[in-house]
Scaffold this motif. Sequence first.
Motif, short mmCIF file in Angstrom:
data_model
loop_
_atom_site.label_atom_id
_atom_site.label_comp_id
_atom_site.label_asym_id
_atom_site.label_seq_id
_atom_site.Cartn_x
_atom_site.Cartn_y
_atom_site.Cartn_z
N VAL A 87 0.74 -1.20 -0.15
CA VAL A 87 -0.10 -0.06 0.07
C VAL A 87 0.92 1.32 0.02
N VAL A 88 0.53 2.22 -1.02
CA VAL A 88 1.43 3.72 -1.04
C VAL A 88 0.42 4.63 -1.30
N ALA A 89 0.63 5.41 -0.25
CA ALA A 89 -0.49 6.73 -0.56
C ALA A 89 -0.03 7.90 0.37
N ASN A 90 -0.66 9.06 -0.32
CA ASN A 90 -0.52 10.24 0.63
C ASN A 90 -2.00 10.22 1.06
N LEU A 91 -1.97 9.95 2.61
CA LEU A 91 -3.47 10.00 2.87
C LEU A 91 -3.98 11.23 3.44
N PRO A 92 -5.30 11.48 3.13
CA PRO A 92 -6.37 12.60 3.66
C PRO A 92 -5.70 12.59 5.46
N TYR A 93 -5.42 13.71 5.75
CA TYR A 93 -5.02 13.69 7.43
C TYR A 93 -6.16 13.54 8.16
N TYR A 94 -7.39 13.89 7.82
CA TYR A 94 -8.65 13.76 8.87
C TYR A 94 -9.07 12.42 8.98
N VAL A 95 -8.62 11.33 8.14
CA VAL A 95 -9.01 10.00 8.17
C VAL A 95 -7.92 9.05 8.56
N THR A 96 -6.54 9.50 8.68
CA THR A 96 -5.53 8.84 8.70
C THR A 96 -5.45 7.62 9.69
N THR A 97 -5.90 7.95 10.69
CA THR A 97 -5.92 6.50 11.74
C THR A 97 -6.91 5.55 11.28
N PRO A 98 -8.09 5.84 10.98
CA PRO A 98 -9.06 4.99 10.71
C PRO A 98 -8.64 4.11 9.51
N ILE A 99 -7.97 4.94 8.55
CA ILE A 99 -7.68 3.87 7.24
C ILE A 99 -6.47 3.11 7.74
N LEU A 100 -5.41 3.67 8.09
CA LEU A 100 -4.42 2.70 8.72
C LEU A 100 -4.96 1.70 9.48
N MET A 101 -5.77 1.82 10.66
CA MET A 101 -6.14 0.31 11.31
C MET A 101 -7.10 -0.23 10.55
N LYS A 102 -7.99 0.24 9.84
CA LYS A 102 -8.86 -0.68 8.58
C LYS A 102 -7.80 -1.49 8.04
N LEU A 103 -6.82 -1.12 7.47
CA LEU A 103 -5.87 -1.81 6.77
C LEU A 103 -5.04 -2.81 7.43
N LEU A 104 -4.57 -2.59 8.60
CA LEU A 104 -3.95 -3.23 9.25
C LEU A 104 -4.88 -4.55 10.04
N GLU A 105 -6.11 -4.31 10.36
CA GLU A 105 -7.07 -5.00 11.25
C GLU A 105 -7.50 -6.08 9.99
N GLU A 106 -7.63 -5.67 8.63
CA GLU A 106 -8.25 -6.61 7.69
C GLU A 106 -7.27 -7.71 7.24
N ASN A 107 -5.80 -7.53 7.77
CA ASN A 107 -5.13 -8.60 7.62
C ASN A 107 -4.82 -8.86 6.06
N LEU A 108 -4.68 -7.89 5.41
CA LEU A 108 -4.52 -7.76 3.88
C LEU A 108 -3.14 -8.45 3.56
N PRO A 109 -3.11 -9.16 2.33
CA PRO A 109 -1.92 -9.81 2.12
C PRO A 109 -0.73 -8.78 1.54
N VAL A 110 -0.44 -7.91 2.24
CA VAL A 110 0.38 -6.81 1.91
C VAL A 110 1.68 -7.05 2.62
#
Length: 294
Positions: free
Chosen positions: A125-148
């Motif tokens: 995953v490579v991204a310039n994240l919108p600051y207002y939703v950084t934490t929810p996006i990161l936690m979703k990506l981590l918790e969903e156990n994606l094959p990255v």
Amino acid sequence: MTDKDIATPKRTREILERFGFSFKKSLGQNFLIDTNILNRIVDAAEVTESTGVIEIGPGIGALTEQLAKRAHKVVAFEIDQRLIPILEETLSPYPHVEVINEDVLKADVKQVVSGRFKDGEDLAVVANLPYYVTTPILMKLLEENLPVRSIVVMVQKEVADRIAAGPGTKDYGSLSIAAQYYAHADTAFTVPKTVFVPQPNVDSAILRLTIRDKPPVEVEDEAFFFELVRASFAQRRKTLLNNMSRHFGEDLEKSEVEKVIQEAGIDPKRRGESLHMEEFAELSSRFSGRLAEK
């Protein structure tokens, strides 16, 4: 760097004017106008011609373009419908890029990954994240156990500091532990606010999260473990005993709480910020056991 690159002040301005695009503050839109920084992000993510990339918030395609020059395939999630026609034009030289007009927080990212990439493919995953939703996006990506293998993202410097922090520092907190449970965290480099349009109020940093094969501690109930960690930091200046007594007050007397903490081999007068993840895991196990006896 050429004038053809999207990420130059001149080309960015020209694209925005031609499409009559105006920035939406509510979407935290800040576009990068420095190709050198973009290439350093792609380097930090170790993208090669065999890498598949998931991007979030491509904007007008500045980072997407640099990723596309090196990656095997790029799939980008963009929430703003107004950017879709712009991306169709700016990314037209790159047929191996796909843009999905969807909010990544509502998207079934795992399904997208399995439908667009091969099993066992090198994914990042490579991204310039919108600051207002950084934490929810990161936690979703981590918790969903994606094959990255990694998540390399531009975030507010302060958020990167908190995620990569170790015990005993002012930045260390429940977010540090939540992220480091799933990944090794480090800051690749910092980015000045001057390389964005519009300029944000704060400096940014490139946060690199290298996904772990398995968490560094074993916990029976992850939800309870994270709940206990959050409770330990509820009031940072208070002791573990005070924060835990407040949290478990309906089920356990303060004296019982103190006993459980001592049984875990921890001084109840310590503060949450001084505890290592292993100590939180031990506390989680002890409290879980004590509550089960009730």
